[in-house]
Design a protein around this motif. Structure first.
Motif, PDB file in Angstrom:
ATOM      1  N   ALA A  92      47.608  20.814  45.046  1.00  0.00           N
ATOM      2  CA  ALA A  92      46.466  19.932  44.835  1.00  0.00           C
ATOM      3  C   ALA A  92      45.904  20.094  43.436  1.00  0.00           C
ATOM      4  N   GLY A  93      45.884  21.324  42.932  1.00  0.00           N
ATOM      5  CA  GLY A  93      45.411  21.557  41.575  1.00  0.00           C
ATOM      6  C   GLY A  93      46.232  20.823  40.538  1.00  0.00           C
ATOM      7  N   ILE A  94      47.544  20.789  40.740  1.00  0.00           N
ATOM      8  CA  ILE A  94      48.415  20.078  39.807  1.00  0.00           C
ATOM      9  C   ILE A  94      48.196  18.571  39.926  1.00  0.00           C
ATOM     10  N   SER A  95      48.144  18.073  41.152  1.00  0.00           N
ATOM     11  CA  SER A  95      48.019  16.620  41.341  1.00  0.00           C
ATOM     12  C   SER A  95      46.681  16.096  40.834  1.00  0.00           C
ATOM     13  N   GLN A  96      45.642  16.931  40.875  1.00  0.00           N
ATOM     14  CA  GLN A  96      44.307  16.499  40.457  1.00  0.00           C
ATOM     15  C   GLN A  96      43.980  16.902  39.022  1.00  0.00           C
ATOM     16  N   ASP A  97      44.920  17.521  38.317  1.00  0.00           N
ATOM     17  CA  ASP A  97      44.669  18.072  36.991  1.00  0.00           C
ATOM     18  C   ASP A  97      43.447  18.992  37.037  1.00  0.00           C
ATOM     19  N   ASP A  98      43.430  19.840  38.055  1.00  0.00           N
ATOM     20  CA  ASP A  98      42.333  20.772  38.294  1.00  0.00           C
ATOM     21  C   ASP A  98      42.953  22.104  38.722  1.00  0.00           C
ATOM     22  N   PRO A  99      43.686  22.757  37.816  1.00  0.00           N
ATOM     23  CA  PRO A  99      44.601  23.822  38.223  1.00  0.00           C
ATOM     24  C   PRO A  99      43.925  25.125  38.618  1.00  0.00           C
ATOM     25  N   LEU A 100      44.621  25.869  39.463  1.00  0.00           N
ATOM     26  CA  LEU A 100      44.295  27.245  39.786  1.00  0.00           C
ATOM     27  C   LEU A 100      45.531  28.088  39.502  1.00  0.00           C
ATOM     28  N   TRP A 101      45.328  29.395  39.464  1.00  0.00           N
ATOM     29  CA  TRP A 101      46.455  30.306  39.280  1.00  0.00           C
ATOM     30  C   TRP A 101      46.313  31.452  40.282  1.00  0.00           C
ATOM     31  N   ARG A 102      47.340  31.649  41.076  1.00  0.00           N
ATOM     32  CA  ARG A 102      47.249  32.650  42.135  1.00  0.00           C
ATOM     33  C   ARG A 102      47.408  34.061  41.579  1.00  0.00           C
ATOM     34  N   LEU A 103      46.456  34.919  41.927  1.00  0.00           N
ATOM     35  CA  LEU A 103      46.557  36.346  41.651  1.00  0.00           C
ATOM     36  C   LEU A 103      46.694  37.083  42.977  1.00  0.00           C
ATOM     37  N   PRO A 104      47.297  38.276  42.960  1.00  0.00           N
ATOM     38  CA  PRO A 104      47.620  38.933  44.227  1.00  0.00           C
ATOM     39  C   PRO A 104      46.456  39.708  44.825  1.00  0.00           C
ATOM     40  N   ALA A 142      51.113   8.231  30.879  1.00  0.00           N
ATOM     41  CA  ALA A 142      50.664   7.714  32.170  1.00  0.00           C
ATOM     42  C   ALA A 142      49.184   8.022  32.293  1.00  0.00           C
ATOM     43  N   PRO A 143      48.450   7.204  33.025  1.00  0.00           N
ATOM     44  CA  PRO A 143      47.015   7.480  33.172  1.00  0.00           C
ATOM     45  C   PRO A 143      46.762   8.815  33.863  1.00  0.00           C
ATOM     46  N   GLY A 144      45.912   9.631  33.259  1.00  0.00           N
ATOM     47  CA  GLY A 144      45.472  10.879  33.852  1.00  0.00           C
ATOM     48  C   GLY A 144      43.962  10.907  33.855  1.00  0.00           C
ATOM     49  N   PRO A 145      43.359  11.945  34.444  1.00  0.00           N
ATOM     50  CA  PRO A 145      41.895  11.963  34.536  1.00  0.00           C
ATOM     51  C   PRO A 145      41.179  11.837  33.208  1.00  0.00           C
ATOM     52  N   TRP A 146      41.798  12.315  32.132  1.00  0.00           N
ATOM     53  CA  TRP A 146      41.076  12.369  30.865  1.00  0.00           C
ATOM     54  C   TRP A 146      41.619  11.386  29.833  1.00  0.00           C
ATOM     55  N   THR A 147      42.467  10.447  30.277  1.00  0.00           N
ATOM     56  CA  THR A 147      43.090   9.493  29.359  1.00  0.00           C
ATOM     57  C   THR A 147      42.062   8.663  28.593  1.00  0.00           C
ATOM     58  N   LEU A 148      41.013   8.226  29.267  1.00  0.00           N
ATOM     59  CA  LEU A 148      40.009   7.355  28.648  1.00  0.00           C
ATOM     60  C   LEU A 148      38.737   8.104  28.262  1.00  0.00           C
ATOM     61  N   ALA A 149      38.687   9.413  28.523  1.00  0.00           N
ATOM     62  CA  ALA A 149      37.432  10.146  28.353  1.00  0.00           C
ATOM     63  C   ALA A 149      36.988  10.228  26.900  1.00  0.00           C
ATOM     64  N   LYS A 150      37.916  10.446  25.981  1.00  0.00           N
ATOM     65  CA  LYS A 150      37.549  10.523  24.565  1.00  0.00           C
ATOM     66  C   LYS A 150      37.182   9.145  24.026  1.00  0.00           C
ATOM     67  N   ILE A 161      44.704   1.848  36.462  1.00  0.00           N
ATOM     68  CA  ILE A 161      44.279   2.979  35.634  1.00  0.00           C
ATOM     69  C   ILE A 161      44.240   4.280  36.428  1.00  0.00           C
ATOM     70  N   GLY A 162      44.337   4.187  37.760  1.00  0.00           N
ATOM     71  CA  GLY A 162      44.425   5.380  38.591  1.00  0.00           C
ATOM     72  C   GLY A 162      43.330   6.396  38.308  1.00  0.00           C
ATOM     73  N   PRO A 163      43.721   7.655  38.082  1.00  0.00           N
ATOM     74  CA  PRO A 163      42.724   8.716  37.902  1.00  0.00           C
ATOM     75  C   PRO A 163      41.924   8.617  36.612  1.00  0.00           C
ATOM     76  N   ALA A 164      42.319   7.754  35.684  1.00  0.00           N
ATOM     77  CA  ALA A 164      41.596   7.641  34.416  1.00  0.00           C
ATOM     78  C   ALA A 164      40.170   7.150  34.610  1.00  0.00           C
ATOM     79  N   ALA A 165      39.890   6.520  35.743  1.00  0.00           N
ATOM     80  CA  ALA A 165      38.529   6.049  36.009  1.00  0.00           C
ATOM     81  C   ALA A 165      37.554   7.217  36.088  1.00  0.00           C
ATOM     82  N   LEU A 166      38.022   8.371  36.579  1.00  0.00           N
ATOM     83  CA  LEU A 166      37.131   9.533  36.679  1.00  0.00           C
ATOM     84  C   LEU A 166      36.688   9.996  35.300  1.00  0.00           C
ATOM     85  N   GLY A 167      37.599  10.068  34.357  1.00  0.00           N
ATOM     86  CA  GLY A 167      37.254  10.470  33.004  1.00  0.00           C
ATOM     87  C   GLY A 167      36.335   9.478  32.319  1.00  0.00           C
ATOM     88  N   TRP A 168      36.484   8.197  32.662  1.00  0.00           N
ATOM     89  CA  TRP A 168      35.570   7.179  32.120  1.00  0.00           C
ATOM     90  C   TRP A 168      34.133   7.503  32.527  1.00  0.00           C
TER      91      TRP A 168
END
Length: 453
Positions: free
Chosen positions: A359-371, A68-76, A92-99
Protein backbone atom coordinates in the motif's frame (compact mmCIF):
# COMPACT_ATOMS: atom_id res chain seq x y z
CA UNK A 1 -8.74 23.82 1.94
CA UNK A 2 -12.09 24.50 0.26
CA UNK A 3 -13.91 21.52 -1.24
CA UNK A 4 -14.41 23.58 -4.39
CA UNK A 5 -10.76 23.19 -5.48
CA UNK A 6 -11.64 19.91 -7.22
CA UNK A 7 -14.77 19.82 -9.39
CA UNK A 8 -16.32 17.53 -12.01
CA UNK A 9 -15.61 18.46 -15.60
CA UNK A 10 -18.89 19.35 -17.29
CA UNK A 11 -17.32 21.23 -20.16
CA UNK A 12 -17.18 24.56 -18.37
CA UNK A 13 -14.54 27.10 -19.48
CA UNK A 14 -11.07 26.29 -18.16
CA UNK A 15 -7.42 26.92 -18.93
CA UNK A 16 -5.69 23.85 -20.38
CA UNK A 17 -2.79 21.97 -18.83
CA UNK A 18 -0.98 19.47 -21.06
CA UNK A 19 0.45 16.45 -19.28
CA UNK A 20 3.12 15.06 -21.59
CA UNK A 21 5.31 11.96 -21.39
CA UNK A 22 9.01 12.78 -21.94
CA UNK A 23 9.14 10.71 -25.14
CA UNK A 24 6.22 12.64 -26.60
CA UNK A 25 7.55 16.10 -25.84
CA UNK A 26 9.29 16.76 -29.15
CA UNK A 27 6.18 15.86 -31.14
CA UNK A 28 4.01 17.96 -28.85
CA UNK A 29 6.36 20.93 -29.15
CA UNK A 30 6.53 20.76 -32.96
CA UNK A 31 2.74 21.00 -33.10
CA UNK A 32 2.69 24.25 -31.10
CA UNK A 33 2.41 27.62 -32.85
CA UNK A 34 5.71 29.52 -33.30
CA UNK A 35 4.79 32.00 -30.55
CA UNK A 36 4.43 29.14 -28.04
CA UNK A 37 7.72 27.53 -29.08
CA UNK A 38 9.39 30.92 -28.72
CA UNK A 39 7.90 31.41 -25.24
CA UNK A 40 9.12 28.00 -24.08
CA UNK A 41 12.55 28.55 -25.62
CA UNK A 42 12.81 31.84 -23.75
CA UNK A 43 12.25 29.89 -20.52
CA UNK A 44 14.88 27.34 -21.65
CA UNK A 45 12.28 24.65 -21.23
CA UNK A 46 13.58 21.41 -22.72
CA UNK A 47 10.98 18.93 -21.50
CA UNK A 48 12.99 17.16 -18.83
CA UNK A 49 10.98 14.74 -16.69
CA UNK A 50 9.51 16.38 -13.60
CA UNK A 51 9.54 19.91 -15.02
CA UNK A 52 6.80 22.30 -16.05
CA UNK A 53 6.35 25.58 -17.88
CA UNK A 54 3.65 28.22 -17.82
CA UNK A 55 3.06 30.29 -20.94
CA UNK A 56 0.42 32.52 -22.52
CA UNK A 57 -1.34 31.52 -25.71
CA UNK A 58 -4.43 33.73 -25.72
CA UNK A 59 -4.72 32.77 -22.04
CA UNK A 60 -2.53 31.19 -19.39
CA UNK A 61 -1.62 27.60 -20.22
CA UNK A 62 0.84 25.09 -18.82
CA UNK A 63 2.72 21.95 -19.75
CA UNK A 64 3.95 19.30 -17.33
CA UNK A 65 6.39 16.53 -18.21
CA UNK A 66 5.75 13.23 -16.42
CA UNK A 67 5.88 9.54 -17.27
CA UNK A 68 2.55 8.95 -15.51
CA UNK A 69 0.38 10.93 -13.11
CA UNK A 70 1.49 10.54 -9.50
CA UNK A 71 0.40 12.27 -6.30
CA UNK A 72 2.88 15.10 -6.71
CA UNK A 73 2.84 15.53 -10.51
CA UNK A 74 0.86 18.80 -10.38
CA UNK A 75 1.88 19.95 -6.90
CA UNK A 76 4.76 22.20 -7.95
CA UNK A 77 2.82 23.62 -10.86
CA UNK A 78 -0.25 24.56 -8.82
CA UNK A 79 1.88 26.66 -6.49
CA UNK A 80 2.99 28.78 -9.45
CA UNK A 81 -0.29 29.14 -11.35
CA UNK A 82 -2.47 32.24 -11.08
CA UNK A 83 -6.00 31.92 -9.74
CA UNK A 84 -8.41 30.31 -12.15
CA UNK A 85 -10.02 27.10 -13.36
CA UNK A 86 -7.87 24.48 -15.10
CA UNK A 87 -8.36 21.26 -17.01
CA UNK A 88 -5.96 18.40 -17.71
CA UNK A 89 -6.81 16.27 -20.69
CA UNK A 90 -7.31 12.64 -19.77
CA UNK A 91 -7.27 10.82 -16.44
CA UNK A 92 -5.13 12.61 -13.84
CA UNK A 93 -5.60 9.87 -11.23
CA UNK A 94 -3.65 10.49 -8.02
CA UNK A 95 -2.34 13.87 -9.25
CA UNK A 96 -5.56 15.46 -7.98
CA UNK A 97 -4.33 14.95 -4.41
CA UNK A 98 -1.18 16.96 -5.02
CA UNK A 99 -3.25 19.71 -6.64
CA UNK A 100 -5.14 20.06 -3.36
CA UNK A 101 -2.21 19.67 -0.98
CA UNK A 102 -0.12 22.06 -3.04
CA UNK A 103 -2.59 24.76 -1.94
CA UNK A 104 -2.39 23.92 1.76
CA UNK A 105 -1.48 26.87 3.98
CA UNK A 106 -1.12 27.03 7.75
CA UNK A 107 -2.12 30.58 8.57
CA UNK A 108 -3.38 30.37 12.15
CA UNK A 109 -0.69 32.73 13.38
CA UNK A 110 -0.37 34.96 10.32
CA UNK A 111 -2.35 37.92 9.12
CA UNK A 112 -5.05 36.58 6.86
CA UNK A 113 -4.31 37.07 3.19
CA UNK A 114 -6.44 36.29 0.16
CA UNK A 115 -4.93 33.18 -1.37
CA UNK A 116 -5.15 32.46 -5.07
CA UNK A 117 -7.82 29.82 -5.66
CA UNK A 118 -6.92 27.30 -8.35
CA UNK A 119 -9.71 24.93 -9.34
CA UNK A 120 -9.07 21.68 -11.17
CA UNK A 121 -11.69 19.98 -13.30
CA UNK A 122 -11.62 16.21 -13.47
CA UNK A 123 -13.51 13.61 -15.46
CA UNK A 124 -13.28 11.24 -12.48
CA UNK A 125 -16.30 12.67 -10.71
CA UNK A 126 -16.71 9.51 -8.63
CA UNK A 127 -13.24 9.93 -7.14
CA UNK A 128 -13.60 13.56 -6.04
CA UNK A 129 -15.12 12.88 -2.63
CA UNK A 130 -12.45 10.36 -1.68
CA UNK A 131 -9.62 12.62 -2.82
CA UNK A 132 -11.05 15.52 -0.83
CA UNK A 133 -11.31 13.29 2.25
CA UNK A 134 -7.67 12.21 2.04
CA UNK A 135 -6.52 15.79 1.50
CA UNK A 136 -8.58 16.99 4.47
CA UNK A 137 -7.20 14.23 6.71
CA UNK A 138 -3.65 15.14 5.70
CA UNK A 139 -4.38 18.80 6.39
CA UNK A 140 -5.71 17.83 9.83
CA UNK A 141 -2.37 16.20 10.71
CA UNK A 142 -0.48 19.23 9.42
CA UNK A 143 -2.68 21.70 11.30
CA UNK A 144 -2.45 19.87 14.62
CA UNK A 145 1.31 19.36 14.44
CA UNK A 146 1.97 22.93 13.32
CA UNK A 147 -0.09 24.39 16.16
CA UNK A 148 1.93 25.66 19.12
CA UNK A 149 1.70 23.59 22.30
CA UNK A 150 0.04 26.50 24.13
CA UNK A 151 -2.92 26.07 21.77
CA UNK A 152 -2.84 22.28 21.45
CA UNK A 153 -2.93 20.52 24.81
CA UNK A 154 -4.74 17.39 26.02
CA UNK A 155 -8.05 19.28 26.11
CA UNK A 156 -7.68 20.35 22.47
CA UNK A 157 -6.98 16.76 21.38
CA UNK A 158 -10.08 15.73 23.30
CA UNK A 159 -12.05 18.43 21.49
CA UNK A 160 -10.87 17.07 18.13
CA UNK A 161 -12.07 13.60 19.08
CA UNK A 162 -15.37 15.03 20.31
CA UNK A 163 -15.89 16.79 16.97
CA UNK A 164 -15.31 13.51 15.14
CA UNK A 165 -17.68 11.68 17.46
CA UNK A 166 -20.47 14.19 16.86
CA UNK A 167 -19.91 14.21 13.12
CA UNK A 168 -20.03 10.43 12.70
CA UNK A 169 -22.28 9.29 15.53
CA UNK A 170 -19.49 7.72 17.57
CA UNK A 171 -19.25 7.28 21.33
CA UNK A 172 -16.61 9.27 23.22
CA UNK A 173 -15.20 8.26 26.62
CA UNK A 174 -12.51 10.23 28.47
CA UNK A 175 -10.64 9.34 31.67
CA UNK A 176 -8.90 12.40 33.14
CA UNK A 177 -6.45 13.42 35.84
CA UNK A 178 -6.24 11.40 39.05
CA UNK A 179 -8.90 8.99 37.76
CA UNK A 180 -6.08 7.51 35.64
CA UNK A 181 -4.01 6.50 38.67
CA UNK A 182 -5.57 3.08 39.19
CA UNK A 183 -6.55 1.99 35.69
CA UNK A 184 -3.81 3.69 33.67
CA UNK A 185 -0.91 4.28 36.07
CA UNK A 186 1.76 4.95 33.45
CA UNK A 187 -0.34 7.59 31.68
CA UNK A 188 -0.97 9.19 35.04
CA UNK A 189 2.70 9.10 36.05
CA UNK A 190 3.91 10.76 32.86
CA UNK A 191 1.26 13.49 32.86
CA UNK A 192 0.82 14.26 36.55
CA UNK A 193 3.29 17.19 36.63
CA UNK A 194 1.26 19.26 34.17
CA UNK A 195 -0.94 22.08 35.41
CA UNK A 196 -4.58 21.25 36.08
CA UNK A 197 -5.79 22.76 32.80
CA UNK A 198 -3.47 20.39 30.94
CA UNK A 199 -4.19 17.29 33.02
CA UNK A 200 -3.47 13.91 31.40
CA UNK A 201 -6.30 11.90 29.92
CA UNK A 202 -7.10 8.79 27.93
CA UNK A 203 -9.39 9.66 25.03
CA UNK A 204 -11.44 6.79 23.59
CA UNK A 205 -13.79 6.77 20.64
CA UNK A 206 -15.86 3.80 19.46
CA UNK A 207 -17.77 3.67 16.21
CA UNK A 208 -19.40 1.15 13.93
CA UNK A 209 -21.40 -2.04 14.06
CA UNK A 210 -20.28 -4.21 17.01
CA UNK A 211 -20.64 -7.28 14.78
CA UNK A 212 -17.92 -6.02 12.43
CA UNK A 213 -14.21 -6.82 12.94
CA UNK A 214 -12.73 -4.68 15.71
CA UNK A 215 -9.84 -2.45 14.60
CA UNK A 216 -7.93 -0.35 17.13
CA UNK A 217 -5.98 2.79 16.23
CA UNK A 218 -3.70 4.18 18.93
CA UNK A 219 -1.80 7.47 18.78
CA UNK A 220 0.85 8.90 21.08
CA UNK A 221 -0.42 12.24 22.35
CA UNK A 222 2.48 13.93 24.14
CA UNK A 223 1.44 17.51 23.51
CA UNK A 224 4.82 18.84 24.62
CA UNK A 225 7.90 16.95 25.73
CA UNK A 226 10.41 18.71 27.95
CA UNK A 227 12.11 15.37 28.51
CA UNK A 228 10.91 15.50 32.11
CA UNK A 229 13.58 15.52 34.80
CA UNK A 230 15.94 14.06 32.19
CA UNK A 231 15.43 17.42 30.51
CA UNK A 232 16.14 17.92 26.84
CA UNK A 233 18.56 20.66 25.69
CA UNK A 234 16.87 23.65 24.09
CA UNK A 235 17.74 22.38 20.61
CA UNK A 236 16.03 19.07 21.36
CA UNK A 237 12.96 20.76 22.81
CA UNK A 238 12.45 23.19 19.94
CA UNK A 239 10.12 20.95 17.91
CA UNK A 240 8.50 19.07 20.75
CA UNK A 241 5.11 20.57 19.96
CA UNK A 242 5.09 17.81 17.33
CA UNK A 243 5.35 14.99 19.88
CA UNK A 244 1.59 14.54 19.58
CA UNK A 245 2.04 13.68 15.91
CA UNK A 246 1.00 10.08 16.53
CA UNK A 247 -2.31 11.29 17.96
CA UNK A 248 -2.78 13.55 14.94
CA UNK A 249 -2.26 10.57 12.62
CA UNK A 250 -4.67 8.43 14.65
CA UNK A 251 -7.37 11.11 14.55
CA UNK A 252 -6.90 11.56 10.80
CA UNK A 253 -7.05 7.83 10.07
CA UNK A 254 -10.15 7.43 12.24
CA UNK A 255 -11.73 10.31 10.34
CA UNK A 256 -11.04 8.57 7.03
CA UNK A 257 -12.39 5.23 8.27
CA UNK A 258 -15.63 6.74 9.52
CA UNK A 259 -16.18 9.02 6.53
CA UNK A 260 -15.76 6.04 4.19
CA UNK A 261 -18.00 3.95 6.46
CA UNK A 262 -15.66 0.99 6.36
CA UNK A 263 -17.30 -2.13 7.81
CA UNK A 264 -15.25 -2.25 11.00
CA UNK A 265 -15.81 -1.65 14.68
CA UNK A 266 -13.38 1.21 15.26
CA UNK A 267 -11.68 1.76 18.62
CA UNK A 268 -9.57 4.93 18.73
CA UNK A 269 -7.34 5.54 21.76
CA UNK A 270 -5.20 8.60 22.44
CA UNK A 271 -3.25 8.86 25.69
CA UNK A 272 -2.80 12.64 25.92
CA UNK A 273 -0.23 14.10 28.32
CA UNK A 274 2.27 16.88 28.75
CA UNK A 275 5.67 15.63 29.93
CA UNK A 276 6.22 18.59 32.23
CA UNK A 277 8.62 19.36 35.10
CA UNK A 278 7.35 20.07 38.60
CA UNK A 279 7.81 18.82 42.13
CA UNK A 280 5.55 15.86 41.48
CA UNK A 281 7.15 14.83 38.17
CA UNK A 282 7.99 11.14 37.84
CA UNK A 283 11.67 10.46 38.43
CA UNK A 284 14.52 8.40 37.01
CA UNK A 285 14.65 5.23 39.08
CA UNK A 286 10.94 5.18 39.90
CA UNK A 287 9.28 1.81 39.41
CA UNK A 288 5.98 2.29 37.62
CA UNK A 289 2.96 0.03 37.78
CA UNK A 290 1.14 -0.71 34.55
CA UNK A 291 -2.41 -1.59 33.58
CA UNK A 292 -1.10 -4.99 32.48
CA UNK A 293 0.36 -5.70 35.91
CA UNK A 294 4.00 -5.55 34.87
CA UNK A 295 6.42 -3.19 36.60
CA UNK A 296 8.70 -0.82 34.70
CA UNK A 297 11.90 0.70 36.05
CA UNK A 298 11.99 4.21 34.66
CA UNK A 299 15.52 4.66 33.42
CA UNK A 300 14.78 7.78 31.36
CA UNK A 301 11.92 10.24 31.79
CA UNK A 302 12.47 11.27 28.17
CA UNK A 303 11.33 7.81 27.05
CA UNK A 304 7.79 8.61 28.12
CA UNK A 305 5.90 7.91 24.90
CA UNK A 306 6.29 4.16 25.16
CA UNK A 307 5.00 4.30 28.74
CA UNK A 308 1.69 5.93 27.90
CA UNK A 309 1.30 3.71 24.83
CA UNK A 310 1.83 0.64 27.00
CA UNK A 311 -1.28 1.33 29.03
CA UNK A 312 -3.28 2.25 25.92
CA UNK A 313 -2.24 -0.92 24.08
CA UNK A 314 -3.21 -2.98 27.10
CA UNK A 315 -6.66 -1.40 27.07
CA UNK A 316 -7.35 -2.05 23.38
CA UNK A 317 -6.01 -5.59 23.72
CA UNK A 318 -8.61 -6.42 26.36
CA UNK A 319 -11.32 -6.26 23.67
CA UNK A 320 -9.49 -8.81 21.46
CA UNK A 321 -9.30 -6.68 18.30
CA UNK A 322 -8.74 -8.12 14.88
CA UNK A 323 -6.00 -5.54 14.27
CA UNK A 324 -4.10 -2.85 16.18
CA UNK A 325 -2.29 0.02 14.47
CA UNK A 326 -0.29 2.50 16.51
CA UNK A 327 1.38 5.74 15.45
CA UNK A 328 4.03 7.48 17.54
CA UNK A 329 6.79 10.05 17.21
CA UNK A 330 8.72 7.61 19.34
CA UNK A 331 12.47 7.61 18.74
CA UNK A 332 15.26 9.71 17.34
CA UNK A 333 16.92 6.39 16.48
CA UNK A 334 14.31 5.87 13.76
CA UNK A 335 15.34 9.14 12.14
CA UNK A 336 19.01 8.21 12.36
CA UNK A 337 18.29 4.89 10.69
CA UNK A 338 15.88 5.98 7.97
CA UNK A 339 15.76 9.78 7.90
CA UNK A 340 12.64 11.95 8.14
CA UNK A 341 10.72 10.70 5.08
CA UNK A 342 10.67 6.94 5.68
CA UNK A 343 8.85 5.73 8.80
CA UNK A 344 9.86 2.38 10.23
CA UNK A 345 7.21 -0.32 10.30
CA UNK A 346 7.32 -2.96 13.02
CA UNK A 347 5.09 -6.04 12.95
CA UNK A 348 5.40 -9.78 13.53
CA UNK A 349 2.65 -10.49 11.03
CA UNK A 350 4.02 -11.24 7.56
CA UNK A 351 0.71 -10.74 5.75
CA UNK A 352 0.15 -7.34 7.39
CA UNK A 353 3.71 -6.29 6.61
CA UNK A 354 3.26 -7.24 2.95
CA UNK A 355 -0.07 -5.40 2.74
CA UNK A 356 1.27 -2.22 4.33
CA UNK A 357 4.46 -2.15 2.26
CA UNK A 358 2.48 -2.72 -0.95
CA UNK A 359 0.00 0.00 0.00
CA UNK A 360 2.88 2.36 0.74
CA UNK A 361 4.26 1.85 -2.75
CA UNK A 362 0.88 2.18 -4.48
CA UNK A 363 0.06 5.38 -2.58
CA UNK A 364 3.57 6.90 -2.82
CA UNK A 365 3.52 6.87 0.98
CA UNK A 366 6.31 4.41 1.75
CA UNK A 367 7.27 2.58 4.91
CA UNK A 368 10.33 0.47 5.61
CA UNK A 369 10.14 -2.64 7.74
CA UNK A 370 12.54 -2.96 10.66
CA UNK A 371 12.78 -6.15 12.71
CA UNK A 372 11.26 -6.93 16.08
CA UNK A 373 14.53 -8.68 16.83
CA UNK A 374 14.01 -11.11 19.70
CA UNK A 375 17.73 -11.10 20.48
CA UNK A 376 17.45 -7.49 21.69
CA UNK A 377 14.60 -8.24 24.06
CA UNK A 378 17.11 -8.92 26.83
CA UNK A 379 18.14 -5.24 26.67
CA UNK A 380 14.87 -4.48 28.46
CA UNK A 381 15.89 -6.47 31.55
CA UNK A 382 15.83 -4.68 34.90
CA UNK A 383 17.60 -5.63 38.12
CA UNK A 384 14.60 -4.60 40.24
CA UNK A 385 11.49 -4.67 38.03
CA UNK A 386 10.00 -6.65 35.18
CA UNK A 387 11.59 -4.38 32.59
CA UNK A 388 13.16 -0.99 31.91
CA UNK A 389 11.71 1.58 29.56
CA UNK A 390 15.01 2.67 27.97
CA UNK A 391 18.06 0.40 27.81
CA UNK A 392 21.51 1.84 28.46
CA UNK A 393 23.88 2.33 25.54
CA UNK A 394 21.44 3.54 22.91
CA UNK A 395 21.92 0.58 20.56
CA UNK A 396 18.93 -0.28 18.31
CA UNK A 397 16.79 2.39 19.96
CA UNK A 398 13.86 2.17 17.56
CA UNK A 399 13.80 -1.62 17.83
CA UNK A 400 13.98 -1.77 21.62
CA UNK A 401 11.18 0.82 21.85
CA UNK A 402 9.03 -1.37 19.58
CA UNK A 403 9.92 -4.44 21.65
CA UNK A 404 8.80 -2.56 24.77
CA UNK A 405 5.42 -1.88 23.12
CA UNK A 406 5.11 -5.51 22.04
CA UNK A 407 5.09 -6.54 25.72
CA UNK A 408 1.68 -4.87 26.00
CA UNK A 409 0.07 -6.42 22.90
CA UNK A 410 -1.80 -9.67 23.59
CA UNK A 411 -0.37 -12.81 22.03
CA UNK A 412 -2.06 -13.67 18.77
CA UNK A 413 -3.36 -10.16 18.05
CA UNK A 414 -2.21 -8.67 14.75
CA UNK A 415 -0.36 -5.42 15.45
CA UNK A 416 1.75 -2.86 13.61
CA UNK A 417 3.72 0.05 15.02
CA UNK A 418 4.69 3.07 12.91
CA UNK A 419 7.48 5.29 14.30
CA UNK A 420 6.57 8.46 12.37
CA UNK A 421 8.44 11.78 12.39
CA UNK A 422 5.32 13.90 11.67
CA UNK A 423 7.55 16.74 10.48
CA UNK A 424 9.00 17.73 7.12
CA UNK A 425 12.33 19.52 7.68
CA UNK A 426 12.49 20.89 4.13
CA UNK A 427 9.78 21.64 1.60
CA UNK A 428 8.90 19.48 -1.40
CA UNK A 429 6.16 20.07 -3.98
CA UNK A 430 2.83 19.75 -2.22
CA UNK A 431 4.59 19.16 1.09
CA UNK A 432 5.62 22.37 2.84
CA UNK A 433 8.11 22.51 5.66
CA UNK A 434 6.39 21.71 8.94
CA UNK A 435 3.94 19.13 10.20
CA UNK A 436 3.07 16.34 7.79
CA UNK A 437 1.44 12.92 7.58
CA UNK A 438 3.52 9.80 7.02
CA UNK A 439 2.09 6.32 6.40
CA UNK A 440 -1.45 7.71 6.72
CA UNK A 441 -2.47 7.02 3.13
CA UNK A 442 -0.74 3.64 3.22
CA UNK A 443 -2.62 2.53 6.35
CA UNK A 444 -5.93 3.79 4.98
CA UNK A 445 -5.43 1.96 1.68
CA UNK A 446 -4.56 -1.22 3.57
CA UNK A 447 -7.69 -0.96 5.71
CA UNK A 448 -9.89 -0.40 2.64
CA UNK A 449 -8.36 -3.46 0.99
CA UNK A 450 -8.74 -5.67 4.05
CA UNK A 451 -12.18 -4.53 5.11
CA UNK A 452 -14.01 -3.75 1.88
CA UNK A 453 -17.74 -4.33 1.76
Amino acid sequence: MPDTLLQPDRGQPARPIDLIAPAAFDAWLSARPPRVRAALAAQRFTGKPGTHAIYADEDVQAVVIADAPGPWTLAKLVEALPAGTYRVAGDIGPAALGWLLGQYRFDRYRKSEDAATRILLTTDAAGIEETLRVAAATALVRDLVNTGASDCGPAELEAQAETLAHRHGATLMVTRGDALATGYPMIHAVGQAAVKERAPRLIELEWGDPSHPRVAIVGKGVVFDTGGLDIKPSSGMRLMKKDMGGAAHALALARLVMAARLPIRLHLLIPAVENAIAGNAFRPGDVLRTRLGLTVENTNTDAEGRLILGDALTKVGEDEPDLILDFATLTGAARVALGPDLPPLFTDDEALAADLLAAGISQDDPLWRLPLWDGYDEMLKSDIADMVNAPDGGFAGAITAALFLRRFVPKGVTWAHMDVFAWRPSAKPGRPKGGDAYALRACYAMLKQRYSR
